[in-house]
Scaffold this active site. Structure first.
Site, PDB file in Angstrom:
ATOM      1  N   ASN A  99       0.689  -1.128   0.085  1.00 30.48           N
ATOM      2  CA  ASN A  99      -0.141  -0.048  -0.063  1.00 30.48           C
ATOM      3  C   ASN A  99       0.755   1.293   0.063  1.00 30.48           C
ATOM      4  O   ASN A  99       0.270   2.268  -0.489  1.00 30.48           O
ATOM      5  CB  ASN A  99      -0.776  -0.107   1.190  1.00 30.48           C
ATOM      6  CG  ASN A  99      -0.313  -0.343   2.768  1.00 30.48           C
ATOM      7  OD1 ASN A  99       0.300  -1.483   2.571  1.00 30.48           O
ATOM      8  ND2 ASN A  99      -0.468   0.155   3.636  1.00 30.48           N
ATOM      9  N   SER A 101     -11.382  -6.203   0.129  1.00 29.31           N
ATOM     10  CA  SER A 101     -11.869  -5.089   1.072  1.00 29.31           C
ATOM     11  C   SER A 101     -12.508  -4.104  -0.083  1.00 29.31           C
ATOM     12  O   SER A 101     -11.920  -3.634  -1.011  1.00 29.31           O
ATOM     13  CB  SER A 101     -11.050  -4.250   1.644  1.00 29.31           C
ATOM     14  OG  SER A 101     -11.495  -3.085   2.428  1.00 29.31           O
ATOM     15  N   THR A 143     -25.369 -11.331  11.796  1.00 33.99           N
ATOM     16  CA  THR A 143     -26.117 -11.192  10.659  1.00 33.99           C
ATOM     17  C   THR A 143     -25.551 -10.407   9.532  1.00 33.99           C
ATOM     18  O   THR A 143     -24.916  -9.280   9.963  1.00 33.99           O
ATOM     19  CB  THR A 143     -27.464 -10.310  11.112  1.00 33.99           C
ATOM     20  OG1 THR A 143     -28.100 -10.961  12.099  1.00 33.99           O
ATOM     21  CG2 THR A 143     -28.433 -10.023   9.966  1.00 33.99           C
ATOM     22  N   CYS A 164       7.036  12.803  10.896  1.00 33.68           N
ATOM     23  CA  CYS A 164       6.382  13.828  11.596  1.00 33.68           C
ATOM     24  C   CYS A 164       4.697  13.519  11.206  1.00 33.68           C
ATOM     25  O   CYS A 164       3.721  14.236  12.119  1.00 33.68           O
ATOM     26  CB  CYS A 164       6.661  15.100  10.971  1.00 33.68           C
ATOM     27  SG  CYS A 164       8.408  15.768  10.992  1.00 33.68           S
TER      28      CYS A 164
END
Ligand SMILES: Cc1ncc(COP(=O)(O)O)c(C=O)c1O
Ligand code: FES
Lengths: 391, 129
Positions: A153, A201, A239, A328
């Site tokens: 990623n 995803s 569910t 940072c």
């Protein structure tokens, strides 16, 4: 205020596509039934979930029965890793992953370590690629599981997944792949590649957030981590999120279309235009990750003598959304472990930037981003004590 | 996450850039994240008459640099030494907790520049024939 708004953080998340939203909408109030109910309302919802399962399976060349829906990519990673390790713990206690995995994988492995498993973390080369020879030498007789991401990623590098799968298949070791960034963006077939488990995803492919999928090859047994009503073949009780799952199905449909209609090729052209513009027009700017073995929509850099947060905020002020692995920006004040694993120095990792393109990114957006970045870099370098002192 | 004041100074920092021929230079680093701040001062009659900075760091570090240079300009060296990072944070209207450490660079940068100036002057006085 600004000339344009350019969202270039599709690795973080994508907008739900109109077609996906429209597919989902009926499943909130009209077709609200519980898929586990016998009556008409329940049957309609069950049918919708089954159709979505077909679509997600088709995206990666699986059978519908091999797809388990979860509450997102992180949950699917956890289910695959913990579920496999616990099922096989009598066969062995050694598990392997890589230094550049998403936290959902790395932290699951650390948890396994706390439970008494032994973890080997494979290093990567300077392009964030795992060496197959390292995998081969890490494997022991008691190795039960290997988890390797399809594509990273942060720096976009695509791993030698098929080769790794072959090695694991030959030795009877379960092979899990975190395909969250790659699924829907690169054409592949889990069966041809020999993948035992694959995480997906929905929100990384124009579907809704909080919906994920785990492909589990027929015949592979794993333990659930959520117990209850026995939904999803007992592997994920609760569910079903019908609307979300329908959205995932529609997103998989859209992704499958895009994989076949030349969209990805155009994305690669735009990605390369951005990479070439940035590295040629900005001095001391380097691509991070592999030049060609990379996600089609992903361009990441380190910009020398600069810090990521300051670049991000200036980009934001110019209407551009990007991200960074700089110390940072991290909260922990440590630069990204992915960049460090690649051997990038703390100082250069400071200047990390990631642009991830989407299906609506236009050529003009790329030109705009490259121009703005060039100006921002020049302005911030005028402030940087490192820039003038560089050797 | 940042106040308007921080963003304003970050986007348009005051007293930014290197100074030719400064009387004192302070360079300090942030051991936590690796950032660097350099402060240049010109001194006349024990007062800071000109000042500029260069900062390799986040928005908070850049805004703190800009703010501290504005705060100490025109002050005597001892007055400038009394400025703390808290004063800088207050003048900025606050910083997020994980960004307070960046303002320490500003305090330390001024101190280092003044020390450098004093050390040079001492050496200069001693070196005079
Ligand atoms: C490689 C990778 N794995 C897992 C995840 C987690 O997915 P989700 O956000 O759906 O939990 C992400 C998303 O950030 C990711 O990029
Ligand atoms: S200078 Fe690194 S966090 Fe502020």
């Amino acid at each position: 205020m600004t000339e344009r708004y350019v969202y270039m953080d599709h690795s973080a998340t994508t907008a739900v596509d109109r077609s996906v939203l429209e597919a989902m909408l009926p499943y909130f109030s009209e077709e609200f039934g519980n898929p586990n109910s016998l009556h008409m309302w329940g049957r309609k919802a069950r049918k919708a979930v089954n159709e979505a399962r077909e679509k997600v399976a088709a995206l990666v060349g699986a059978d519908a029965a091999e797809i388990i829906f979860t509450g997102g990519g992180s949950e699917a990673d956890n289910l695959a890793i913990k579920g496999a390790a616990f099922t096989r713990r009598d066969k062995g206690r050694h598990v392997i992953t890589t230094a550049i995995e998403h936290h959902a994988v790395i932290d699951a492995f650390h948890w396994l370590e706390d439970q008494g498993f032994e973890v080997t973390i494979l290093p990567v080369d300077e392009k964030a690629m795992v060496r197959i020879s390292d995998l081969e030498s890490a494997i022991r007789p008691d190795t039960i599981l290997v988890s390797m991401m399809f594509a990273n990623n942060e720096v976009g590098t695509v791993q030698p997944v098929a080769e790794a799968a072959k090695i694991c298949n030959e030795r009877g070791i379960l092979f899990h792949v975190d395909g969250v960034q790659a699924a829907g963006h690169m054409p592949f077939n889990v069966r041809d590649m020999g993948i035992d488990m694959l995480t997906m995803s929905a929100h990384k492919m124009y579907g809704p957030k909080g919906v994920g999928g785990l492909y589990i090859r027929n015949g592979v047994k794993i333990e659930p981590i959520v117990h209850g009503g026995g939904q999803e073949r007992g592997l994920r009780s609760g569910t079903e999120n019908t609307a979300g799952i329908v959205g995932f199905g529609a997103a998989a449909d859209l992704a499958l279309r895009r994989l076949g209609d030349g969209s990805i090729e155009e994305e690669v052209r735009l990605r390369d235009l951005l990479i070439d513009s940035v590295t040629s027009s900005i001095e001391d700017a380097y691509l991070t990750g592999h030049r060609t073995e990379r996600l089609p929509f992903h361009a990441s850099f380190c910009i020398g003598s600069l810090e990521g947060e300051s670049m991000l905020l200036r980009l934001d002020a110019a209407g551009i959304g990007a991200s960074s692995g700089s110390a940072c920006t991290s909260g922990s004040l440590e630069p990204s472990y992915v960049l460090l694993a690649m051997g990038i120095t703390h100082e250069l990792a400071h200047g990390s930037l990631r642009f991830s393109l989407g299906k609506d990114t236009a050529r003009e957006d790329i030109v705009y981003v490259a121009e703005k970045l060039k100006k921002i870099v020049a302005d911030l370098r005028a402030l940087s004590p490192l820039w003038e002192n560089r050797g | 996450m940042y106040t308007e004041k921080v963003m304003e100074l970050f986007m348009n920092p005051k007293n930014a850039g290197r100074m030719e021929d400064p009387d004192g230079v302070g360079e300090v680093g942030n051991p936590r994240c690796g950032d660097i701040m350099k402060i240049y001062i010109k001194v006349k009659d024990d007062r800071i008459v000109d000042i500029s900075f260069e900062t390799f760091g986040c928005a908070s570090a850049i805004a703190s640099s800009s703010m501290v240079t504005e705060m100490v300009k025109g002050l005597t060296l001892d007055e400038a030494l009394a400025i703390s990072n808290k004063d800088v944070v207050n003048a900025l209207g606050g910083l997020p907790p994980q960004k307070i450490h960046c303002s320490l660079l500003a305090e330390e940068g001024i101190q280092a520049a003044i020390e450098d100036y004093r050390a040079k002057r001492k050496a200069g006085v001693e070196a005079k024939p």
